[in-house]
Enzyme design. Structure first.
Site, mmCIF file in Angstrom:
data_model
loop_
_atom_site.group_PDB
_atom_site.id
_atom_site.type_symbol
_atom_site.label_atom_id
_atom_site.label_comp_id
_atom_site.label_asym_id
_atom_site.label_seq_id
_atom_site.Cartn_x
_atom_site.Cartn_y
_atom_site.Cartn_z
ATOM 1 N N HIS A 130 -8.497 1.528 0.768
ATOM 2 C CA HIS A 130 -8.908 0.177 0.369
ATOM 3 C C HIS A 130 -9.459 -0.532 1.543
ATOM 4 O O HIS A 130 -9.028 -0.167 2.713
ATOM 5 C CB HIS A 130 -7.680 -0.428 -0.050
ATOM 6 C CG HIS A 130 -7.665 -1.876 -0.880
ATOM 7 N ND1 HIS A 130 -7.837 -2.829 0.144
ATOM 8 C CD2 HIS A 130 -7.591 -2.233 -1.910
ATOM 9 C CE1 HIS A 130 -7.699 -3.896 -0.665
ATOM 10 N NE2 HIS A 130 -7.317 -3.671 -1.887
ATOM 11 N N GLN A 210 0.165 1.443 -3.096
ATOM 12 C CA GLN A 210 0.338 2.009 -4.554
ATOM 13 C C GLN A 210 1.282 3.115 -4.720
ATOM 14 O O GLN A 210 1.260 3.972 -5.642
ATOM 15 C CB GLN A 210 -1.261 2.549 -4.651
ATOM 16 C CG GLN A 210 -2.262 1.615 -4.850
ATOM 17 C CD GLN A 210 -2.407 0.723 -5.970
ATOM 18 O OE1 GLN A 210 -1.696 0.668 -6.996
ATOM 19 N NE2 GLN A 210 -3.209 -0.421 -5.989
ATOM 20 N N LYS A 233 2.733 -5.913 -6.349
ATOM 21 C CA LYS A 233 2.446 -4.723 -7.102
ATOM 22 C C LYS A 233 3.529 -3.892 -7.495
ATOM 23 O O LYS A 233 3.268 -2.668 -8.257
ATOM 24 C CB LYS A 233 1.483 -3.692 -6.350
ATOM 25 C CG LYS A 233 0.212 -4.430 -5.885
ATOM 26 C CD LYS A 233 -0.582 -3.180 -5.106
ATOM 27 C CE LYS A 233 -1.822 -3.803 -4.334
ATOM 28 N NZ LYS A 233 -2.764 -4.412 -5.152
ATOM 29 N N CYS A 373 -12.242 -2.919 -4.313
ATOM 30 C CA CYS A 373 -12.177 -2.887 -2.680
ATOM 31 C C CYS A 373 -12.045 -1.655 -2.179
ATOM 32 O O CYS A 373 -11.449 -1.346 -1.054
ATOM 33 C CB CYS A 373 -10.617 -3.746 -2.595
ATOM 34 S SG CYS A 373 -10.605 -5.392 -2.965
HETATM 35 N N1 7TS Z 1 -3.970 -0.923 -0.158
HETATM 36 C C1 7TS Z 1 -4.185 -0.561 -1.384
HETATM 37 C C2 7TS Z 1 -3.994 1.031 -1.499
HETATM 38 C C3 7TS Z 1 -4.418 -1.254 -2.298
HETATM 39 O O1 7TS Z 1 -4.377 -0.751 -3.691
HETATM 40 C C4 7TS Z 1 -4.349 -2.713 -2.175
HETATM 41 C C5 7TS Z 1 -4.547 -3.879 -3.449
HETATM 42 C C6 7TS Z 1 -4.112 -3.055 -0.797
HETATM 43 C C7 7TS Z 1 -3.963 -2.260 0.040
HETATM 44 C C8 7TS Z 1 -4.163 -4.629 -0.606
HETATM 45 O O2 7TS Z 1 -2.976 -5.023 -1.031
HETATM 46 P P1 7TS Z 1 -2.871 -6.820 -0.798
HETATM 47 O O3 7TS Z 1 -1.532 -7.088 -1.615
HETATM 48 O O4 7TS Z 1 -2.714 -6.891 0.730
HETATM 49 O O5 7TS Z 1 -3.923 -7.395 -1.364
HETATM 50 N N2 7TS Z 1 -5.345 -3.190 -4.422
HETATM 51 C C9 7TS Z 1 -5.942 -3.660 -5.177
HETATM 52 C C10 7TS Z 1 -6.673 -3.327 -6.410
HETATM 53 O O6 7TS Z 1 -6.890 -2.031 -6.470
HETATM 54 N N3 7TS Z 1 -6.980 -4.083 -7.264
HETATM 55 O O7 7TS Z 1 -6.704 -5.260 -6.563
HETATM 56 C C11 7TS Z 1 -6.022 -5.346 -5.617
#
Ligand code: 7TS
Length: 415
Positions: A130, A210, A233, A373
């Site tokens: 990501h 995830q 999440k 992303c």
């Molecule tokens: N790493 C992974 C593997 C992710 O899926 C996401 C968010 C992040 C980091 C970042 O998380 P945040 O809470 O700091 O934003 N993934 C996604 C997605 O797959 N669709 O929207 C956000």
């Protein structure tokens, strides 16, 4: 305090009733929420917990000598303890509350990276990351003159471990990788990677955004050095996440942000810093959200992380069976089911992912379309975007059926 429900035997239908948002119609159809990889829904008890804080004992933490502040501080620190236990941390002091995964990774890249990365050092990532596990390292590399290396993927979206052996050298200071891909669903062999990285003297950061929501994660078993994840999440609130780090590593790290709460003594020219974890929690934290994250952990434990994993695995198998017969549908990611989670990104021949998502929305089915992303990964997959259906503990097989039927409708419309 909110009432707590327990689910000794998994019953997705009764569990769904705990999520008020799921009980609604979208475009005249029952909502099928298949975008939990972006952000999950929240059970009543987590919403109630957050509201309870704001209604009954809202006050700043670690400051007041009055009842409300003491109660808030107690609940905030108790939540830290719950999160620590949930991921198998040796102590609550190893858990730093952050806004989300992104902030947790930036904390490491800045505080640990700033103190330990020099020109010529190598930072090893993977091409399935990501952006939040790429860009902070690029920024660090640009500041320090370090170089980035990337482990590639094979045709099934699995890491090429030969790349790991080829790229890991004594110059590699950290290996930062996702535990589970947010696009391919691939669950990476992180324990094996950690062993090899440690043998070369490199640290390991796991992006667990995830994985922590979907399977039992134990930092001691995984042998990681840092682990980052987001509350939103995993059925928790937005604005709260966590960084776990090995205590000796955290203790040797300089602060990330400066300000209140992270200091011992402030003089006009210089300051000394608080112990871990306060050193990394400058300013007023997301207090209610952290407390509600603790409630989220209780909720997930009441269902059981093994149960959640198995339920999602069954949904994955069921959904793949339904989707594999849709003509022109290409599913990205491993076809070995033990190596993947219930996140299914796909391409439908001749139809743009945004059109797929729009038609599905008209059927009440919420999926995400785009690059999720993960632009470098999509470049490798040689598609500008994908459509992604991601399942969680509250999803049911009927929603996979509706997805398959919805995709047939897309095909007819765009034939
Ligand atoms: N790493 C992974 C593997 C992710 O899926 C996401 C968010 C992040 C980091 C970042 O998380 P945040 O809470 O700091 O934003 N993934 C996604 C997605 O797959 N669709 O929207 C956000």
């Amino acid at each position: 305090m909110p009432a707590t429900a327990t689910f000794p035997i998994f019953d997705a239908l009764s569990l769904r009733r705990e999520f008020p948002i799921l009980n609604q119609q979208i475009n005249g159809k029952p909502l099928a929420f298949l975008d939990s990889a972006a952000s999950s829904q929240k059970p009543r008890r987590v919403i109630d917990c957050l509201e309870d804080y704001y209604r009954r004992y809202n006050a700043n933490v670690h400051r007041g000598i009055y009842k409300l502040s003491e109660e808030a501080t107690f609940a905030y620190e108790r939540a830290r303890g719950k999160v620590a236990k949930f991921i198998g941390a040796a102590s609550p002091r190893e858990v730093i509350f952050t806004r989300n995964t992104t902030e947790a990774i930036n904390l490491v890249a800045n505080a640990w990276g700033g103190a330990n990365i020099r020109a010529g050092d190598r930072i090893l990532l993977t091409v399935m990351e990501h952006h939040s596990n790429i860009v902070p390292w690029q920024m660090l590399a640009q500041r320090t003159g370090a170089k980035l290396d990337y482990i590639g993927i094979d045709g099934q979206g699995r890491l090429v471990l030969d790349d790991l052996d080829r790229l890991l050298t004594e110059r590699t200071k950290i290996v930062a990788l996702t535990h589970q891909s947010n696009v391919l669903g691939t669950i990476n062999p992180v324990r094996l990677i950690a062993e090899r990285a440690h043998a070369c003297g490199a640290l390991v950061l796991l992006d667990a955004a995830q994985s922590v929501p979907h399977m039992a994660v134990n930092v001691a078993e995984l042998d990681a050095d840092f682990l980052a994840f987001s509350g939103h999440k995993m059925c928790g609130p937005t604005g709260i996440g966590a960084l776990w780090g090995r205590r000796n590593i955290l203790e040797a790290m300089p602060p990330f942000l400066g300000g209140g709460s992270m200091i011992n003594l402030v003089e006009l020219e210089q300051s000394t810093y608080a112990d871990v974890p306060s050193r990394f929690e400058a300013g007023t934290p997301a207090i209610g959200e952290a407390i509600a994250l603790g409630e989220t952990v209780d909720f997930l434990n009441s269902v059981g992380m093994e149960t959640i994993y198995h339920h999602e695995h069954e949904l994955l198998c069921y959904a793949l069976d339904r989707l594999l017969v849709v003509p022109g549908l290409i599913i990205h990611g491993p076809n070995t089911l033990e190596e993947r989670g219930a996140t299914i990104a796909f391409s439908l021949e001749g139809v743009h992912p945004h059109d797929v998502a729009a038609v599905l929305d008209s059927e009440g089915i919420a999926v995400r379309a785009g690059h999720h992303c993960a632009q470098p990964l999509h470049r490798i997959l040689d598609v500008p975007a994908t459509t992604r259906a991601s399942f969680y503990l509250y999803n049911i097989p009927e929603e996979a059926d509706r997805l398959a039927v919805g995709l047939e409708k897309v095909r007819k419309l765009f034939a």
